[in-house]
Scaffold this active site. Structure first.
Site, short mmCIF file in Angstrom:
data_model
loop_
_atom_site.label_atom_id
_atom_site.label_comp_id
_atom_site.label_asym_id
_atom_site.label_seq_id
_atom_site.Cartn_x
_atom_site.Cartn_y
_atom_site.Cartn_z
N THR A 1 54.72 52.25 -50.83
CA THR A 1 55.78 52.09 -49.82
C THR A 1 57.02 52.80 -50.35
O THR A 1 57.14 54.00 -50.20
CB THR A 1 56.05 50.60 -49.52
N LYS B 1 50.71 49.27 -56.80
CA LYS B 1 51.89 49.69 -56.06
C LYS B 1 52.92 48.59 -56.18
O LYS B 1 52.60 47.41 -56.34
CB LYS B 1 51.57 50.00 -54.60
N THR C 1 56.97 43.68 -52.78
CA THR C 1 55.59 43.86 -52.30
C THR C 1 54.88 44.70 -53.32
O THR C 1 55.15 45.87 -53.37
CB THR C 1 55.66 44.54 -50.94
N GLU D 1 62.94 49.81 -57.49
CA GLU D 1 63.76 50.56 -56.53
C GLU D 1 65.12 50.90 -57.14
O GLU D 1 65.87 50.02 -57.57
CB GLU D 1 63.94 49.73 -55.26
N ASN E 1 67.56 49.04 -50.05
CA ASN E 1 67.23 47.81 -49.37
C ASN E 1 68.16 47.49 -48.21
O ASN E 1 67.83 46.68 -47.35
CB ASN E 1 67.20 46.65 -50.38
N THR F 1 64.84 51.04 -41.61
CA THR F 1 65.25 52.25 -40.88
C THR F 1 65.05 53.51 -41.69
O THR F 1 65.29 54.58 -41.18
CB THR F 1 66.74 52.14 -40.47
#
Length: 406
Positions: A156, A182, A193, A279, A401, A406
């Site tokens: 992702t 992942k 996730t 991230e 985040n 979007t």
């Protein structure tokens, strides 16, 4: 307690399809804008399998369906995974879609649906586009296997694929254990996730495989954190198809410790790669705690430190602020004797005997400029030791985040 041996284990280039009898595929079906988003692992023979799952109260539909596949026995032939949409908190329609996803894959492979596990990752609260899933499963059946294609299809917000592979000798046979994972955000697993898939051509007793996966998960995947959030979809699944030709492994086999070591090395590699790819992250942080009352408490404290936003931001800012580490230790549930605690960053002692120690701020800053940071804590009250992994907290984490949907 797992006793580990490191004999005859070699890290090699490889993927989840490297063990004998496995193929892996990945295709783009339009769930994501341009990247591969549907992946499949298939064993040529039914594989003894084991799984651990998220402990979230909001378990996603694919987690529930995969649990159903394991209800009668532990043999699995395939794993089908989609990215982009988590199919979580989607009610009756989400469950119906997950069961259909499993059935469609089983039909293509001409096996019972219970021989297929499924997994999803992505945005919570959105339904799968089943037209794309149906067409995608047909495309997968016509697609040749390709190294890295499955690993790409499960991503992702990850910036890279995460895979590892080891070879070892068991019963005089070459055995391979490989895996991929992942995960980049919403990472604070408690399974079991993030998703992890491990394949091996070793023959393994089903109860022994499940016990090994559960125990190793506790010291690998469950010891990482990016942002303190547990996903609705967390899952680690292991498949052992026996194609290497060894005698079935269990705790009484002479080479059991060798297999366990390889298994743990695979899981630790994958867990660390998730932490490294958090991230917005720029650094991998490893926290080593020793001298705790027991291993469980060492693991608790190490994960508490690496999960502290204040520690993570201090590392990002190259600030050797050991007070942040003291703060994280201080509100853990583990036993601590404050005057016995020692704290080290990059080999320099910053705190000991209840008071600050003289250290070089310049050397500490130079060390914190690196991309792999080790923080060591000695509690001096027992012989328990544990390690956890995480990453720094950067401005980019907020940017990613703030606009995830979007």
């Amino acid at each position: 307690m797992i006793q580990l041996s490191q004999d005859s284990i070699i890290k090699v280039q490889g993927s989840v399809s490297s063990p004998k009898g496995f193929i892996a595929k990945g295709v783009h079906i339009g769930l994501r804008y341009a990247k591969k988003d549907l992946g499949l692992i298939v064993s040529e023979v039914p594989a003894v399998s084991a799984a651990v799952y998220t402990q979230s109260h909001f378990q996603a539909a694919p987690v529930k369906v995969t649990k159903n596949s394991f209800e009668n026995d532990s043999f699995i032939k395939a794993v089908l995974v989609n990215s982009a949409i988590a199919n979580a908190c989607t009610g009756k329609q989400g469950m119906a879609d997950a069961y259909e996803m499993r059935r469609l894959c089983a039909d293509q492979l001409n096996v019972d649906p219970e021989m297929v596990a499924i997994s999803s990752t992505g945005v919570i609260g959105e339904l799968l586009d089943m037209d794309k899933i149906r067409k995608g499963i047909n495309v997968l059946s016509e697609t040749d296997p390709g190294d890295g294609h499955f690993e790409e299809a499960i991503l992702t917000t990850d910036t890279k694929i995460k895979q590892t592979c080891y070879e070892m000798t068991i019963d005089g046979k070459k055995v391979t254990i490989a895996g991929c994972s992942k995960g980049s955000g919403m990472i604070h697993p408690n399974m079991a996730t993030m998703l992890g898939f491990v394949t091996t051509d070793a023959a393994v007793n089903e109860q022994a495989l499940q016990k090994a996966l559960s125990e190793i998960t506790d010291v690998s995947f469950n010891q990482i954190t990016v942002d303190g959030e547990t996903s609705t979809n967390d899952m680690v699944l292991a498949m052992a198809n026996g194609c290497a030709g060894n005698q079935p492994l269990d705790e009484n086999h002479q080479d059991w410790n060798t297999f366990l070591t390889g298994f743990r090395m695979v899981c630790e590699d994958l867990a660390k790669e998730i932490a490294r790819d958090g991230e917005g992250a720029t650094k991998l942080i490893e926290v080593r705690v020793s001298g705790a009352e027991n291993k469980k408490e060492a693991n608790v404290i190490s994960k508490k430190i690496v999960g502290s936003d204040l520690v993570k931001t201090a590392v990002y800012g190259t600030d050797a602020n050991w007070g942040r580490i003291v703060g994280a230790i201080g509100h853990s549930d583990a036993a601590v004797s404050p005057d016995s605690v020692e704290i080290y960053i990059g080999g320099q002692c910053l705190f000991k005997n209840g008071e600050p120690q003289s250290f070089s701020e310049e050397l500490a800053k130079d060390y914190l400029l690196g991309d792999e940071i080790t923080i060591s804590v000695e509690l001096n009250i027992g012989d328990g030791a544990g390690t956890a992994w995480g990453c720094d907290l950067t401005y980019d984490y907020v940017k990613i985040n703030a606009s995830y949907r979007t």
